[in-house]
Design a protein around this motif. Structure first.
Motif, PDB file in Angstrom:
ATOM      1  N   PRO A 201       0.829  -1.222   0.000  1.00 12.80           N
ATOM      2  CA  PRO A 201       0.000   0.000   0.000  1.00 12.80           C
ATOM      3  C   PRO A 201       0.857   1.264   0.000  1.00 12.80           C
ATOM      4  O   PRO A 201       1.853   1.356   0.712  1.00 12.80           O
ATOM      5  CB  PRO A 201      -0.793  -0.120   1.313  1.00 12.80           C
ATOM      6  CG  PRO A 201      -0.851  -1.586   1.588  1.00 12.80           C
ATOM      7  CD  PRO A 201       0.458  -2.129   1.115  1.00 12.80           C
ATOM      8  N   GLY A 202       0.439   2.223  -0.832  1.00 10.45           N
ATOM      9  CA  GLY A 202       1.117   3.507  -0.872  1.00 10.45           C
ATOM     10  C   GLY A 202       2.387   3.557  -1.686  1.00 10.45           C
ATOM     11  O   GLY A 202       3.074   4.582  -1.726  1.00 10.45           O
ATOM     12  N   THR A 203       2.729   2.449  -2.368  1.00  7.97           N
ATOM     13  CA  THR A 203       3.950   2.431  -3.168  1.00  7.97           C
ATOM     14  C   THR A 203       3.740   2.971  -4.572  1.00  7.97           C
ATOM     15  O   THR A 203       4.699   3.081  -5.337  1.00  7.97           O
ATOM     16  CB  THR A 203       4.511   0.997  -3.266  1.00  7.97           C
ATOM     17  OG1 THR A 203       3.481   0.127  -3.772  1.00  7.97           O
ATOM     18  CG2 THR A 203       4.953   0.494  -1.898  1.00  7.97           C
ATOM     19  N   GLY A 204       2.509   3.298  -4.911  1.00  7.64           N
ATOM     20  CA  GLY A 204       2.234   3.901  -6.214  1.00  7.64           C
ATOM     21  C   GLY A 204       2.083   2.922  -7.354  1.00  7.64           C
ATOM     22  O   GLY A 204       2.247   3.297  -8.513  1.00  7.64           O
ATOM     23  N   VAL A 517       1.327   6.403   2.409  1.00 10.63           N
ATOM     24  CA  VAL A 517       0.807   6.022   3.722  1.00 10.63           C
ATOM     25  C   VAL A 517       1.829   6.364   4.801  1.00 10.63           C
ATOM     26  O   VAL A 517       2.989   5.965   4.703  1.00 10.63           O
ATOM     27  CB  VAL A 517       0.471   4.519   3.764  1.00 10.63           C
ATOM     28  CG1 VAL A 517      -0.158   4.145   5.100  1.00 10.63           C
ATOM     29  CG2 VAL A 517      -0.458   4.153   2.618  1.00 10.63           C
ATOM     30  N   PRO A 518       1.429   7.094   5.868  1.00 10.32           N
ATOM     31  CA  PRO A 518       2.369   7.443   6.942  1.00 10.32           C
ATOM     32  C   PRO A 518       2.944   6.201   7.620  1.00 10.32           C
ATOM     33  O   PRO A 518       2.273   5.163   7.736  1.00 10.32           O
ATOM     34  CB  PRO A 518       1.508   8.256   7.918  1.00 10.32           C
ATOM     35  CG  PRO A 518       0.369   8.760   7.101  1.00 10.32           C
ATOM     36  CD  PRO A 518       0.100   7.701   6.076  1.00 10.32           C
ATOM     37  N   GLY A 519       4.180   6.328   8.113  1.00 10.16           N
ATOM     38  CA  GLY A 519       4.876   5.205   8.720  1.00 10.16           C
ATOM     39  C   GLY A 519       4.109   4.508   9.831  1.00 10.16           C
ATOM     40  O   GLY A 519       3.971   3.271   9.819  1.00 10.16           O
ATOM     41  N   PRO A 520       3.589   5.226  10.829  1.00  7.87           N
ATOM     42  CA  PRO A 520       2.867   4.544  11.912  1.00  7.87           C
ATOM     43  C   PRO A 520       1.647   3.772  11.418  1.00  7.87           C
ATOM     44  O   PRO A 520       1.336   2.696  11.942  1.00  7.87           O
ATOM     45  CB  PRO A 520       2.453   5.712  12.824  1.00  7.87           C
ATOM     46  CG  PRO A 520       3.431   6.793  12.538  1.00  7.87           C
ATOM     47  CD  PRO A 520       3.752   6.665  11.088  1.00  7.87           C
ATOM     48  N   VAL A 521       0.952   4.305  10.417  1.00 11.62           N
ATOM     49  CA  VAL A 521      -0.225   3.625   9.870  1.00 11.62           C
ATOM     50  C   VAL A 521       0.198   2.350   9.151  1.00 11.62           C
ATOM     51  O   VAL A 521      -0.395   1.277   9.339  1.00 11.62           O
ATOM     52  CB  VAL A 521      -0.991   4.560   8.918  1.00 11.62           C
ATOM     53  CG1 VAL A 521      -2.125   3.810   8.224  1.00 11.62           C
ATOM     54  CG2 VAL A 521      -1.524   5.770   9.671  1.00 11.62           C
ATOM     55  N   LEU A 522       1.242   2.448   8.338  1.00 12.56           N
ATOM     56  CA  LEU A 522       1.702   1.283   7.585  1.00 12.56           C
ATOM     57  C   LEU A 522       2.243   0.211   8.528  1.00 12.56           C
ATOM     58  O   LEU A 522       1.986  -0.991   8.344  1.00 12.56           O
ATOM     59  CB  LEU A 522       2.773   1.710   6.576  1.00 12.56           C
ATOM     60  CG  LEU A 522       3.054   0.763   5.420  1.00 12.56           C
ATOM     61  CD1 LEU A 522       1.795   0.482   4.625  1.00 12.56           C
ATOM     62  CD2 LEU A 522       4.134   1.336   4.507  1.00 12.56           C
ATOM     63  N   ASP A 523       2.984   0.619   9.539  1.00 11.32           N
ATOM     64  CA  ASP A 523       3.520  -0.352  10.503  1.00 11.32           C
ATOM     65  C   ASP A 523       2.395  -1.044  11.264  1.00 11.32           C
ATOM     66  O   ASP A 523       2.464  -2.248  11.534  1.00 11.32           O
ATOM     67  CB  ASP A 523       4.451   0.355  11.488  1.00 11.32           C
ATOM     68  CG  ASP A 523       5.724   0.879  10.823  1.00 11.32           C
ATOM     69  OD1 ASP A 523       6.027   0.415   9.708  1.00 11.32           O
ATOM     70  OD2 ASP A 523       6.387   1.751  11.418  1.00 11.32           O
ATOM     71  N   PHE A 524       1.357  -0.289  11.625  1.00 14.29           N
ATOM     72  CA  PHE A 524       0.207  -0.848  12.344  1.00 14.29           C
ATOM     73  C   PHE A 524      -0.474  -1.916  11.495  1.00 14.29           C
ATOM     74  O   PHE A 524      -0.725  -3.036  11.950  1.00 14.29           O
ATOM     75  CB  PHE A 524      -0.754   0.293  12.686  1.00 14.29           C
ATOM     76  CG  PHE A 524      -1.997  -0.126  13.406  1.00 14.29           C
ATOM     77  CD1 PHE A 524      -1.934  -0.722  14.655  1.00 14.29           C
ATOM     78  CD2 PHE A 524      -3.249   0.085  12.841  1.00 14.29           C
ATOM     79  CE1 PHE A 524      -3.089  -1.104  15.337  1.00 14.29           C
ATOM     80  CE2 PHE A 524      -4.407  -0.284  13.503  1.00 14.29           C
ATOM     81  CZ  PHE A 524      -4.322  -0.883  14.756  1.00 14.29           C
ATOM     82  N   ALA A 525      -0.765  -1.589  10.237  1.00 11.70           N
ATOM     83  CA  ALA A 525      -1.436  -2.551   9.354  1.00 11.70           C
ATOM     84  C   ALA A 525      -0.547  -3.750   9.048  1.00 11.70           C
ATOM     85  O   ALA A 525      -1.029  -4.883   8.937  1.00 11.70           O
ATOM     86  CB  ALA A 525      -1.854  -1.863   8.063  1.00 11.70           C
ATOM     87  N   ALA A 526       0.755  -3.516   8.922  1.00  9.32           N
ATOM     88  CA  ALA A 526       1.682  -4.592   8.553  1.00  9.32           C
ATOM     89  C   ALA A 526       1.782  -5.669   9.624  1.00  9.32           C
ATOM     90  O   ALA A 526       2.300  -6.766   9.351  1.00  9.32           O
ATOM     91  CB  ALA A 526       3.064  -4.020   8.262  1.00  9.32           C
ATOM     92  N   ARG A 527       1.294  -5.390  10.829  1.00  8.89           N
ATOM     93  CA  ARG A 527       1.275  -6.427  11.860  1.00  8.89           C
ATOM     94  C   ARG A 527       0.388  -7.610  11.454  1.00  8.89           C
ATOM     95  O   ARG A 527       0.517  -8.707  11.996  1.00  8.89           O
ATOM     96  CB  ARG A 527       0.758  -5.841  13.181  1.00  8.89           C
ATOM     97  CG  ARG A 527       1.646  -4.770  13.804  1.00  8.89           C
ATOM     98  CD  ARG A 527       2.941  -5.347  14.297  1.00  8.89           C
ATOM     99  NE  ARG A 527       2.735  -6.352  15.336  1.00  8.89           N
ATOM    100  CZ  ARG A 527       3.698  -7.058  15.903  1.00  8.89           C
ATOM    101  NH1 ARG A 527       4.957  -6.884  15.515  1.00  8.89           N
ATOM    102  NH2 ARG A 527       3.432  -7.953  16.840  1.00  8.89           N
ATOM    103  N   ARG A 540       7.824  -0.445   3.939  1.00  7.72           N
ATOM    104  CA  ARG A 540       8.400   0.674   4.693  1.00  7.72           C
ATOM    105  C   ARG A 540       7.836   1.970   4.136  1.00  7.72           C
ATOM    106  O   ARG A 540       7.482   2.060   2.969  1.00  7.72           O
ATOM    107  CB  ARG A 540       9.926   0.692   4.559  1.00  7.72           C
ATOM    108  CG  ARG A 540      10.610  -0.561   5.106  1.00  7.72           C
ATOM    109  CD  ARG A 540      12.093  -0.562   4.776  1.00  7.72           C
ATOM    110  NE  ARG A 540      12.347  -0.677   3.338  1.00  7.72           N
ATOM    111  CZ  ARG A 540      12.914   0.258   2.591  1.00  7.72           C
ATOM    112  NH1 ARG A 540      13.290   1.404   3.125  1.00  7.72           N
ATOM    113  NH2 ARG A 540      13.116   0.063   1.303  1.00  7.72           N
ATOM    114  N   SER A 541       7.766   2.989   4.982  1.00  6.87           N
ATOM    115  CA  SER A 541       7.255   4.287   4.549  1.00  6.87           C
ATOM    116  C   SER A 541       8.339   5.346   4.654  1.00  6.87           C
ATOM    117  O   SER A 541       9.151   5.333   5.590  1.00  6.87           O
ATOM    118  CB  SER A 541       6.051   4.699   5.406  1.00  6.87           C
ATOM    119  OG  SER A 541       5.613   5.992   5.052  1.00  6.87           O
ATOM    120  N   LEU A 542       8.354   6.258   3.692  1.00  7.22           N
ATOM    121  CA  LEU A 542       9.288   7.386   3.734  1.00  7.22           C
ATOM    122  C   LEU A 542       8.828   8.462   4.713  1.00  7.22           C
ATOM    123  O   LEU A 542       9.593   9.372   5.021  1.00  7.22           O
ATOM    124  CB  LEU A 542       9.407   8.009   2.333  1.00  7.22           C
ATOM    125  CG  LEU A 542      10.335   7.326   1.339  1.00  7.22           C
ATOM    126  CD1 LEU A 542      10.297   8.073   0.014  1.00  7.22           C
ATOM    127  CD2 LEU A 542      11.758   7.293   1.863  1.00  7.22           C
TER     128      LEU A 542
END
Length: 677
Positions: A201-204, A517-527, A540-542
């Motif tokens: 998600p969010g990688t375009g 996608v912001p880092g905390p959001v992506l990390d949360f979903a990636a769990r 990973r998010s920039l």
């Protein structure tokens, strides 16, 4: 990352660039006026005139100037080593030239020379010494940043970051100003090459697929104008969301469709297990056998009367002709060839009696009543609907077609408990539509396109993929998706499997670096990934995204969602309230009672509006600046692959994600919250 030029002469540079922008807009206006003044009257006939008028209309539309969209977003300054290269070029969404001198004012981002804007760097400057990025607000040029390509250490581009994070409302925008080198390599892959993109998600990935379509149309204009380019998306809301991207790049000749648009809309639903069985690739063999089982063994020969003469073929000769053709070509072609082979054998009999028949006589014999009657008896004309109706309503017929392919339980699952009276009254399901398409291709060949872009491809069944593969059988494809976001009962487990069913050979590229996608959001979903796609690398998010995630346990989920939406309305940007499908009416009513203006996203709606209530099943592929998710546990419980659906829902946020819940969260999400607290 300011440079000396910006610190000491920024105003002068801005003034010069703004003057160049004004000159470019004026030139584009002249180009459009010139195209509008061209006439189709020079065409030789009415049909040619209509075609030419259509082409001219499309040319005028492609030259439209969108006042809120900058004509150029970057510039390159040459190092002077190559005198053939212009000292400076401006890179933009389309080519613009001075009508009087033919001098290029803006070069299309897809032109070979523009590749350096995305790929040049200190290790390989590609003949350029400086890259300049422009910042815009609306259509007004407001800032610039210079990046020397000599290896000097510089910080991240503020303009690039601001453009990626800029709040958005309405349809998806193009990303030509922010394409990254790894994305550009995919975009510029050559036409014969099929590319598969596994994108977190969010990688375009969607934007990359659309921009590749635009690049191929630019590079292979004549070929693809004849054969066509098609974008296939998961639903109408998604297609509406991406609809503005290609026109903004000057491409107005690309068709968009859902799988239902191509195969036919389903008229009924069925159990997920039955749909998954029908979507299994083994059904292709069953359908092939079912179709060819309609051939009958001839019990008598053929007698054709020509004048006073009678010409005969024995029954065993008819059987031999039918057997020689069976399975060697499509059913419909075989039926026509059977008539011609019979007629040819009659012509041989005529020649043996001293006659000299020509090809016209063979055609007459092939269309004669005795031949037509025999063909209908041995090789009957059938439709896809007739074959599938018989297969699903006649257990004995299915048994013969599925022997050795499907077991007894699977065969019983396919036979209708209450068959319709005829194939004309059947309410076909989505899985049935793919089977009908397979049968139609077995009867008559499906025409092929030059290029096909398939988004969310992981959600298509093997039979649906085969249907799409037929539509790029002589072309290539761009396959986009995320195995972690597979939410159907038949979702693919590997891209090798997807490419196989499409009938394509291609490279798989994995994009894991997120820009949206912001880092905390992506990390949360990636769990959730260890549960739904353990083989994938976590994204990973920039973007640091401090404060982007807020998880709230509330006593009243609907009221909590309304409160979260009210807070989001105080911020800039679009808002998506994503809820379980069954909860859409309750949340819409609550927003109405609270006086919050909103829309409800439906399968056929355009998805426009500041605040939208979004059914979880339609969220895939969409994004909103602020996302409120209400009822994650209920979203998980609603589907067999509910955790994958929740992963999709949680990764739609561009700026903030607020999760509102009454019931317990999935264990992996609780675990990360407890550790963070």
């Amino acid at each position: 990352m300011p440079t000396d030029a910006q610190e000491t002469g920024g105003d002068e540079v801005l003034a010069a660039e703004r003057a160049h922008l004004a000159e470019s807009r004026a030139a584009l206006r002249r180009m459009r006026e010139y195209a509008r003044g061209l006439s189709a009257d020079m065409a030789a006939d009415w049909v040619s005139r209509q075609i030419l008028e259509s082409l001219l209309d499309k040319r005028v539309a492609a030259l439209a100037d969108h006042p809120d969209t900058p004509l150029f977003f970057g510039r390159l300054d040459a190092d002077g080593a190559d005198t053939e290269v212009p000292p400076t070029i401006h890179v933009g969404r389309r080519h613009v030239h001075d009508g009087d001198e033919g001098r290029p004012l803006v070069l299309d981002w897809r032109a070979p020379i523009s590749r350096a804007f995305y790929q040049a760097g200190p290790d390989e400057p590609m003949g350029w010494r400086l890259r300049r990025r422009f910042g815009f607000r609306g259509g007004e040029l407001t800032a610039f940043e210079d990046e020397p390509l000599d290896g000097r250490a510089l910080g991240p581009s503020t303009i690039l970051t601001d453009e990626i994070e800029r709040p958005r409302t309405g349809p998806m925008r193009d990303i030509v100003a922010t394409i990254q080198p790894e994305q550009d390599s995919i975009v510029r892959a050559e036409l014969p090459r099929t590319v598969c993109v596994q994108g977190a998600p969010g990688t375009g990935k969607t934007a990359v697929g659309l921009h590749r379509a635009a690049y191929l149309l630019f590079t292979h204009r004549e070929r693809l104008s004849r054969s066509g380019v098609l974008i296939v998306g998961p639903n109408r809301a998604f297609l509406s969301y991406i609809s503005a991207v290609l026109p903004a790049l000057g491409e107005v000749r690309v068709d968009q469709a859902t799988i239902d648009d191509l195969l036919g809309a389903p008229l009924a639903a069925e159990p997920a297990a039955t749909g998954a069985l029908k979507g299994d690739a083994r059904m292709a063999a069953v359908l092939d056998r079912a179709l060819w089982r309609h051939l009958r063994r001839p019990e008598e020969g053929l007698v054709v009367t020509r004048g006073a003469s009678r010409f005969r073929l024995a029954d065993h000769e008819v059987r031999e002709i039918a057997a020689s053709l069976r399975g060697t070509m499509r059913y419909g072609n075989g039926r026509a060839a059977f008539a011609q082979r019979l007629a040819h054998q009659i012509l041989i009999r005529m020649e043996q009696r001293g006659e000299a028949p020509d090809d016209r006589v063979q055609d007459q014999v092939a269309r004669s009543k005795p031949v037509k009657a025999l063909v209908e008896l041995v090789w009957p004309k059938v439709t896809a609907e007739q074959v599938l109706f018989r297969l699903c309503s006649d257990a004995g017929f299915l048994r013969g077609a599925a022997k050795g392919v499907l077991d007894d339980d699977e065969q019983r699952a396919l036979v209708w408990a209450k068959p319709a009276r005829s194939h004309r009254t059947v309410k076909w399901t989505a899985a049935d539509r793919a089977l009908l398409d397979e049968l139609n291709d077995l009867i008559e060949r499906t025409s092929s396109l030059g290029h096909l872009v398939v988004d969310e491809a992981q959600d298509l069944s093997a039979m649906q993929l085969r249907a799409l593969g037929r539509r790029c059988g002589t072309g290539s494809a761009t396959v986009l998706g995320d195995l972690a976001q597979g939410t159907t009962a038949w979702s693919a487990r590997s891209w090798k499997e997807v490419l196989h069913h499409l009938g394509q050979e291609g490279d798989v590229t994995e994009l894991t670096l997120g820009f949206r996608v912001p880092g905390p959001v992506l990390d949360f979903a990636a769990r959730l990934l260890p549960e739904i796609a353990p083989e994938l690398e976590p994204p990973r998010s920039l973007r640091a995204g401090t404060g982007a995630l807020d998880v709230r346990r509330v006593p009243d989920q609907v009221a909590g969602a309304v409160a979260a939406c009210r807070e989001a309305l105080d911020r800039e940007g679009s808002i998506g309230l994503i809820v379980p499908d069954a909860a859409v009416p309750a949340h819409a009513a609550a927003l109405e009672s609270a006086g919050l203006d909103h829309g409800v996203l439906g399968p056929e709606s355009d998805g426009l509006g500041r605040l939208l209530v979004v059914p979880a099943s339609l969220a895939k592929g969409l994004e909103y600046d602020h996302v409120v998710v209400a009822g994650p546990a209920e979203i998980v419980a609603a589907e067999t692959r509910g955790l994958a659906r929740l992963y999709v829902v949680l990764t739609r946020a561009v700026s903030t994600l607020t999760v509102v819940h009454e019931s317990d969260l999935p264990a992996r999400l609780v675990d990360v919250l407890e550790r963070d607290s």
